[in-house]
Enzyme design. Structure first.
Site, short mmCIF file in Angstrom:
data_model
loop_
_atom_site.label_atom_id
_atom_site.label_comp_id
_atom_site.label_asym_id
_atom_site.label_seq_id
_atom_site.Cartn_x
_atom_site.Cartn_y
_atom_site.Cartn_z
N HIS A 60 1.02 -1.01 -0.06
CA HIS A 60 -0.03 0.03 0.05
C HIS A 60 0.99 1.20 -0.16
CE1 HIS A 60 -3.99 1.81 1.77
NE2 HIS A 60 -3.28 2.77 1.19
N LEU A 63 2.65 6.38 -4.87
CA LEU A 63 3.68 7.03 -5.86
C LEU A 63 3.34 8.21 -6.26
CD1 LEU A 63 5.29 3.61 -7.28
CD2 LEU A 63 6.13 4.78 -5.06
N ARG A 64 2.09 8.60 -6.56
CA ARG A 64 1.48 10.00 -6.86
C ARG A 64 1.79 10.21 -8.41
NH1 ARG A 64 -1.39 10.57 -2.74
NH2 ARG A 64 -0.40 11.20 -0.80
N HIS A 232 -5.45 -0.51 5.90
CA HIS A 232 -5.12 0.24 7.33
C HIS A 232 -6.28 0.16 8.25
CE1 HIS A 232 -7.46 2.93 4.84
NE2 HIS A 232 -6.58 3.58 4.07
N ASP A 305 0.87 2.61 3.68
CA ASP A 305 0.00 3.77 3.22
C ASP A 305 0.91 4.89 3.13
OD1 ASP A 305 -1.97 5.37 2.46
OD2 ASP A 305 -2.72 5.49 4.24
N HIS A 309 3.15 14.02 0.75
CA HIS A 309 2.79 15.24 0.60
C HIS A 309 3.90 16.67 0.36
CE1 HIS A 309 -1.42 14.12 0.64
NE2 HIS A 309 -1.23 13.75 1.69
O1 DOR Z 1 -4.04 9.67 4.78
C1 DOR Z 1 -4.27 9.30 3.92
N1 DOR Z 1 -3.71 9.65 2.89
N2 DOR Z 1 -5.30 8.50 3.74
C2 DOR Z 1 -5.50 7.95 2.84
O2 DOR Z 1 -6.53 7.22 2.64
C3 DOR Z 1 -5.21 8.58 1.27
C4 DOR Z 1 -3.91 9.17 1.62
C5 DOR Z 1 -3.34 9.93 0.33
O3 DOR Z 1 -3.62 9.43 -0.83
O4 DOR Z 1 -2.90 11.02 0.68
ZN ZN Z 2 -3.52 5.10 0.93
#
Ligand code: DOR
Ligand code: ZN
Length: 428
Positions: A60, A63-64, A232, A305, A309
């Protein structure tokens, strides 16, 4: 080209192996495992005192790419994975465009081939445009190379869509990965709902927001016979539901993240947006339930996960900050230090949760050190102590609540398909 990984403690849960032995790799394949293998003309990697494991798999990660390359891309994300000890990652489809068609899957695979340093297994969306209305062209996505489907980041609101997804994927033997959240209950929530949300004055997300959807999806898996995988999981109630489902023989698996296992909602008091994540960091009693579930096998795997950002998405008013934690480069050390090091998890179980655990869920031909298999190997130094320094991350996402912490037990060498890709925290 031969590589002899010499003198390490091999832990391979898929083969019930925990012994000091050598591993011989030739042309990317494991060709021999044994005691005192003759090095002949091999390059010798002396790993005495280290732990030699099958390559770790993170099922999980975000990679954006495509679309959010300012947060992460395939080159940086796979480098973060490699230094973090992962040889394979599965990437979530909430990109732009979302992964709901074969061309996007092919783009990711080609990019991973060219710019990536670990194996990348794409995940396609459950619904077209991830809108939760109409099922994606699942057969096309799988034919193009997806290993599962998920609308992660958002729940599938309509039960009928989730039902169809579970019904349809049964035919292909792949799981539906569910982001369990009742948006009506979690609406505008900033952190776990409880004592600390009251004290800190932040709107809470109740545990029930997750559990309602866990209950629904388990019931739909029962109805259809499909395989539901819960992403998660973070609450005691979710764990209890999984236990009951297992007893009934329902096809359910689940993952837990390193942050949900080790950090509680109390730390939100600093109003540091790097602690803001979805599902939110829960209270101590939930953490205890998750750790018990790791120990008794209710949880099938650990997944990061990894949600990188850009700085502006976090350096803003708490309410406006994006949710997510950059997890690839700290996951193994966090579990080693906080769980294995504290006697809360066996080393053997930890390796299982990072290797054959996820491989089994996704039916990947990885996660074991078997003769004839691709040589994906993760080597851990249980004595290495290092501080978490996000500014040194390969990931573009520096958003980690573990920053500044000294952790003991780090991945030191990562081998993918027989090639050393990371060593001592550096990409080779
Ligand atoms: O904290 C999170 N960020 N939870 C998610 O379900 C998505 C993820 C994201 O894509 O930034
Ligand atoms: Zn996720």
């Amino acid at each position: 080209m031969r590589l002899l990984v010499k003198g390490g403690r091999i832990i391979d849960p898929a083969n019930e192996l925990d012994e000091i032995m050598d591993v011989l790799v030739e042309d990317g394949i494991i060709i021999k495992i044994g005691i005192n293998i003759d090095p002949q003309d091999s390059e010798v990697l002396d790993v005495s005192g280290k732990i030699v494991c099958p390559g770790f798999i993170d099922m999980h990660v975000h990679l954006r790419e495509p679309g959010f390359e300012y947060k992460e891309d395939i080159a940086t994300g796979t480098r973060a994975a490699a230094v973090g000890g992962f040889t394979s990652v599965c990437c979530m489809p909430n990109t732009d465009p979302v992964v709901d068609s074969a061309p996007v899957v092919r783009f990711i695979r080609e990019k991973a081939e060219k710019a990536g340093v670990v194996n990348v297994f794409p995940i396609g969306t459950i619904s077209k445009k991830q809108e939760g209305k109409e099922l994606s062209e699942v057969a096309d996505l799988l034919a193009a190379g997806c290993v599962a489907i998920s609308d992660d980041g958002k729940p599938v609101k309509k039960a009928s869509v989730m039902r169809n997804a579970l019904e349809y994927t049964k035919m292909f033997g792949i799981p539906v990965l569910s982001h369990c959240e009742d948006l009506d209950l979690s609406h505008d929530g900033q952190m776990h709902e409880g004592y600390y949300s009251t004290i800190y004055g932040l709107k809470g997300i109740p545990d029930a927001a997750e559990e309602l959807m866990v209950a629904r999806d388990i019931r739909l898996a029962e109805l259809t016979g499909g395989h539901i995988h819960l992403c998660h999981v973070s609450t005691r109630g979710s764990i209890e539901l999984v236990r009951i489902a297992r007893e009934k023989g329902i096809n359910v698996s689940c993952e837990v993240t390193p942050h949900h296992l080790t950090l509680s909602d109390e730390i939100l008091g600093d109003y540091d947006a790097d602690t803001k994540v979805n599902p939110p960091l829960r209270s101590i009693e939930h953490i205890q339930a998750l750790i018990e579930a790791l120990q008794d096998g209710t949880i099938d795997c650990i997944a990061t996960d990894h949600a990188p950002h850009h700085r502006e998405a976090k350096d803003c008013e708490f309410q406006l900050a994006a949710m997510g934690i950059s997890g690839l480069e700290t996951a193994v050390a966090v579990i080693m230090d906080r769980l294995v090091g504290q006697g809360l998890l066996d080393m053997f179980d930890m390796v299982r949760l990072f290797t054959c655990g996820p491989a089994e869920i996704l039916d990947l031909d990885r996660g074991t050190l078997e003769i004839g298999k691709p040589a994906d190997i993760t080597i851990i130094d249980p004595e290495a102590v290092r501080k978490v320094e996000p500014e040194k991350f390969y990931s573009k996402g520096k958003n980690t609540p573990f920053k500044g912490m000294d952790l003991k037990g780090w991945p030191v060498i990562t081998i993918v398909n027989g090639n050393i890709v990371a060593r001592g925290g550096i990409i080779v």
